[in-house]
Enzyme design. Sequence first.
Site, PDB file in Angstrom:
ATOM      1  N   GLU A 200     -50.092  23.877  24.871  1.00 11.95           N
ATOM      2  CA  GLU A 200     -49.652  22.754  24.632  1.00 11.95           C
ATOM      3  C   GLU A 200     -50.869  22.036  24.632  1.00 11.95           C
ATOM      4  O   GLU A 200     -50.920  20.817  25.268  1.00 11.95           O
ATOM      5  CB  GLU A 200     -48.043  21.886  24.995  1.00 11.95           C
ATOM      6  CG  GLU A 200     -47.919  20.851  23.713  1.00 11.95           C
ATOM      7  CD  GLU A 200     -48.838  19.957  24.613  1.00 11.95           C
ATOM      8  OE1 GLU A 200     -49.327  19.430  23.798  1.00 11.95           O
ATOM      9  OE2 GLU A 200     -47.342  18.597  24.313  1.00 11.95           O
ATOM     10  N   GLU A 209     -58.587  18.040  22.196  1.00 13.72           N
ATOM     11  CA  GLU A 209     -58.148  18.486  24.269  1.00 13.72           C
ATOM     12  C   GLU A 209     -59.164  19.488  23.869  1.00 13.72           C
ATOM     13  O   GLU A 209     -58.751  20.199  24.987  1.00 13.72           O
ATOM     14  CB  GLU A 209     -56.805  18.369  24.035  1.00 13.72           C
ATOM     15  CG  GLU A 209     -56.540  17.106  24.823  1.00 13.72           C
ATOM     16  CD  GLU A 209     -54.924  16.782  25.160  1.00 13.72           C
ATOM     17  OE1 GLU A 209     -54.762  18.321  25.425  1.00 13.72           O
ATOM     18  OE2 GLU A 209     -53.974  16.043  25.208  1.00 13.72           O
TER      19      GLU A 209
END
Length: 745
Positions: A200, A209
């Site tokens: 995740e 990210e």
Amino acid sequence: MLPFTPKTLVLILSLRLRACSSRNLLSLALSAATAIRTMSSGPTQRQFQLRLDPLTGNSEWVIIEEDEDDGGEIFKNAQQPILATTSYLDMLNDSRRNRAYREAIDKAITKPCHVLDIGAGTGLLSMMAARAMAIGDSTTCRNSQGMVTACESYLPMVKLMKKVLRLNGLERNIRVINKRSAELKVGVDITSRADVLVSEILDSELLGEGLIPTLQHAHDMLLVENPITVPYRATTYGQLVESTFLWKLHDLHGNEAKASDGIRLVPTGFESILSAKSQQYAFHCDAIENEIKLLSEPFKIFEFDFWKRPDSHGETELLIKATNDGQVQAVVSWWILQLDFEGRIFYSTAPRWINLPMNTGAGDWCDHWKQCVWFVPGKGISISKDEVVHLHAVHNDISISYNLNTQVPRTEVMSYGFKGGDFQLMLSPEKIAIYGDTEWRSSMLTAIKNALNGRVDPLCIVADDSVFLALVIAHLSKTSHVISLFPGLRGKGLQYLQAVADANGFSMDRIEVLEKKKTCLSMQDTHQRKVDLLIGEPFYSGNDGMLPWQNLRLWKERTLLNSVLSEDALIFPCKGILKACAMSLPDLWNSRRCLNKIEDFEHSVINNTLGACGELPNPQEGPYLPYFIWQCGEFMKLSETFPVMEFDFSKQISKTYGKAQVEFAEPGICHGFAFWIDWVMDSENFIVISTGPEKRYWKQGVKLLATPVEVGNQKSRSTSECCQAVMEASFDPSSGDLIVSHFFS
């Protein structure tokens, strides 16, 4: 002696922020403590963190030892404020996310195998994988060949993960590695390639990210061929919209045209010189649903498969049919996560107005994932119903960008809205909106005119990063001399002023920008003259995520400049007033409530460290959090706005105390207090710039209660309601900390 120089550590920080598997390192940087680098020194793991003093802008490197006792003073005092301001708690309280991952992992892992969890956080996904393989079950584990490797780069999070694993009896069954996944090597860190990847590592834009480089390295070096992955696929979607509010956040030239003050921050011919960065911005679009006009149906943009190696670059050309007449001023985007192979388990970040498939339903408000907004340059593009809009979308390793128009061919679309080689000063969208706000500009100009009235050949210092104030003084007073400190902008501020000087009718020989940052100025720096006017908005570049009172840096710098101020020098603003309001904030409070069992895994051991709210065994004071109140889901004011304390800039910085009686004007559930500063620009208290929630351009500081309190006004008071509260506050000038206590009656 440290083996890394500060310059090297800054480089390492930039790489980590670009493609890391740790949760929200950028927020940590804005919270003044960012994980930098893990190194090995014998059996001890060390990590550097950069601590920022908000009142000076100075920073220092602090070392975190991996072998410190989790209950040690350094961990409690240094780590808790850091982790309590991140989005981990909000993410772990997202029950829809947790349930989707649990269902997908249970469905994907049906036999013992090697599972790799990248960006493991508290180890929740690792524990789900271990349970799916019955690892840790005494009746099956002896014959099980299952193995879970949890990779987490952020050392403070690793320490918390180990506590969670220990609490759930899985510390011996899940191997924790404190490295970035790109640093892992088969045969060194892990025994074999993994059969299953669970991860995740998604932000609101999806890619920010480091999803793509992380997946690339994992497929190249860490995973078997054709691995099982959870999630399975992610798809990004967009929609064309018209919104005056969103337009104000980026088109300073268009909004400034309405101003009659003669100041031109963005002169004609320099439309892109002062602007928001061309990127997607995370935004709670539900909060402005009533201010958005939809101009198209939702359209699919990109699809990313986790089960195969992604490309670093991708582009697509879309033809979008307009559903309404209007002005395309932004692209609102979101993503839908398909967690399983069959396509039955989904998670979506779509706004509320999107009709989602039955099995994708909208969940509770959360802050860790939002929608994204891409601003169309200038005033946007006029379209008519049924007209076709050409949209060209491009993605790289970490972001997605767009270009669009109604008729121009692709070669021209790619350069739309940009001027090659032009200097650009990038500011936040909110700062762009403030500079284009006629009311704010009028207040500032009136205050400056009053301050300059009657002063001949004044020497003025702009102590902060306000290009607006430097420009206005030079424009209004043809005999003034301006010294701009520009502590954050430095040479960029000088370049900007040089570019717009002619258009604003002043000569650059009356403005100087100090080349080097100085803690204080001498008479030599001011050319043997005393300063007549010291001013600031206040605004410090890069401090957009700071708490309101951290802009009291202006007070600190006024103190350091005391020796060069004339006896009748004017300080502008002359004081700040800390204001507060009792708030009902159910969505925000629930997103940060204490953790117990998450999908049957106990997490209560980390509540205090993450700054959770709720009935805790040993409740601690929660952190102050910077939020746009109006974007916090459901909210309501329960009291009138009240002053807490004043900061007098005519005097040097000092400890300040305040006390206030809170009268509740509305019945409801009080979840906390919102704080902000009203800047008083003149000694008569006539011109006041408020940074409260109403304008929506500034973040407030939020202090959530450990336990919500039912309140009511005097007329509607019941025996179970509180109708008053007392608030006491103190400000520490040595640290910039604000300490507030409250008592309900």
